[in-house]
Design a protein around this motif. Sequence first.
Motif, mmCIF file in Angstrom:
data_model
loop_
_atom_site.group_PDB
_atom_site.id
_atom_site.type_symbol
_atom_site.label_atom_id
_atom_site.label_comp_id
_atom_site.label_asym_id
_atom_site.label_seq_id
_atom_site.Cartn_x
_atom_site.Cartn_y
_atom_site.Cartn_z
ATOM 1 N N CYS A 159 27.859 39.264 31.241
ATOM 2 C CA CYS A 159 29.250 39.636 31.027
ATOM 3 C C CYS A 159 29.822 40.834 31.216
ATOM 4 C CB CYS A 159 29.369 39.286 29.473
ATOM 5 S SG CYS A 159 29.092 37.528 29.130
ATOM 6 N N HIS A 160 30.946 41.048 32.029
ATOM 7 C CA HIS A 160 31.415 42.155 32.364
ATOM 8 C C HIS A 160 33.202 42.059 31.956
ATOM 9 C CE1 HIS A 160 28.450 42.803 35.214
ATOM 10 N NE2 HIS A 160 28.545 41.516 35.509
ATOM 11 N N TYR A 161 33.760 43.117 31.506
ATOM 12 C CA TYR A 161 34.968 43.367 30.732
ATOM 13 C C TYR A 161 36.022 44.034 31.528
ATOM 14 C CZ TYR A 161 31.924 41.173 27.306
ATOM 15 O OH TYR A 161 31.033 40.261 26.713
ATOM 16 N N LEU A 162 37.039 43.559 31.908
ATOM 17 C CA LEU A 162 38.092 44.139 32.764
ATOM 18 C C LEU A 162 39.061 44.726 31.906
ATOM 19 C CD1 LEU A 162 38.460 41.364 35.403
ATOM 20 C CD2 LEU A 162 37.259 43.497 35.827
ATOM 21 N N GLU A 163 39.435 45.867 32.386
ATOM 22 C CA GLU A 163 40.448 46.686 31.598
ATOM 23 C C GLU A 163 41.851 46.847 32.199
ATOM 24 O OE1 GLU A 163 39.013 49.925 28.773
ATOM 25 O OE2 GLU A 163 36.896 49.634 29.391
ATOM 26 N N TRP A 164 43.035 46.868 31.351
ATOM 27 C CA TRP A 164 44.276 47.247 32.120
ATOM 28 C C TRP A 164 44.232 48.567 32.815
ATOM 29 C CZ3 TRP A 164 46.812 42.774 32.936
ATOM 30 C CH2 TRP A 164 46.606 41.977 32.060
ATOM 31 N N GLN A 172 37.553 47.052 39.854
ATOM 32 C CA GLN A 172 36.366 46.776 38.558
ATOM 33 C C GLN A 172 35.559 45.519 38.899
ATOM 34 O OE1 GLN A 172 38.250 46.850 34.668
ATOM 35 N NE2 GLN A 172 40.084 47.936 35.563
ATOM 36 N N VAL A 173 35.745 44.862 39.768
ATOM 37 C CA VAL A 173 35.011 43.549 40.164
ATOM 38 C C VAL A 173 33.957 43.947 41.343
ATOM 39 C CG1 VAL A 173 34.924 41.171 40.815
ATOM 40 C CG2 VAL A 173 36.771 41.940 39.355
ATOM 41 N N THR A 174 32.523 43.951 40.801
ATOM 42 C CA THR A 174 31.535 44.540 41.682
ATOM 43 C C THR A 174 30.562 43.748 42.190
ATOM 44 O OG1 THR A 174 30.200 45.328 39.913
ATOM 45 C CG2 THR A 174 31.605 46.883 40.788
ATOM 46 N N HIS A 175 30.940 42.291 41.895
ATOM 47 C CA HIS A 175 29.786 41.356 42.192
ATOM 48 C C HIS A 175 30.505 40.180 43.070
ATOM 49 C CE1 HIS A 175 27.802 42.932 38.533
ATOM 50 N NE2 HIS A 175 26.968 42.950 39.091
ATOM 51 N N THR A 176 29.972 39.546 43.870
ATOM 52 C CA THR A 176 30.563 38.488 44.866
ATOM 53 C C THR A 176 30.508 37.070 43.947
ATOM 54 O OG1 THR A 176 28.450 37.708 45.988
ATOM 55 C CG2 THR A 176 29.890 39.510 46.974
#
Length: 220
Positions: free
Chosen positions: A29-34, A53-57
């Motif tokens: 799980c990864h959590y994005l921030e505004w 912030q998204v580093t995976h395909t």
Amino acid sequence: MKHLYFMPGMAAGPSIFEHIQLPENDFTCHYLEWIIPENKERLTSYVSRLLQQVTHTNPVLIGVSFGGIIVQEMAKQINVDQLILISTVKSNQEFPRRMRFSRLIGLHKVFPTRLVESFEVLSSYSRGVAPKKIERYKKYLSVNSSVYLEWALDTIVNWDQKEPLPGVIHIHGDADPVFPIKYIKNCIIIPKGTHVMIVNRYRWFNEHLPELIVHKGIKN
């Protein structure tokens, strides 16, 4: 191993997902921030910057409320394995009447930002929730910038998606006061679920999210 990226609702931080616990052998799980928008920034540009912030395909994107709109826009710019939407809308056709009216006359542009800052944002999300619980929910707010809030309100109201993206999974509460269920189509309905059910109904998500992700739906 699937990589899941969670996008919180307007003004909220990743802590709204603090009770979401999924099998670690199957999911990361990864959590994005505004981030703060630039002056008069278009949604496509904002999403492009957020995608850093998204580093995976081919990730699984999971968005709550305004975060649900954001992940749908992300899916227009990158390939995703799956889109899961929670307490949000799949197109502007699912907006309640007050939001459509605001778009027509620009009411949101004269709405005092101070009324939606800090606790006020959460309060509007939490109608029908006991005052003690609302007090507890304050901790989930992380953004109180007037620049961000004005941009977010205008972006939501003027979202131009007229048709749902194909293959999305939409989870919605039948007691959601922000996006009433009567305007929502083709969703998994959570009885008595409010706009903040990701916080107070987290057990349902812990039980069903793995199945939704693996099987693209809930088996009967």
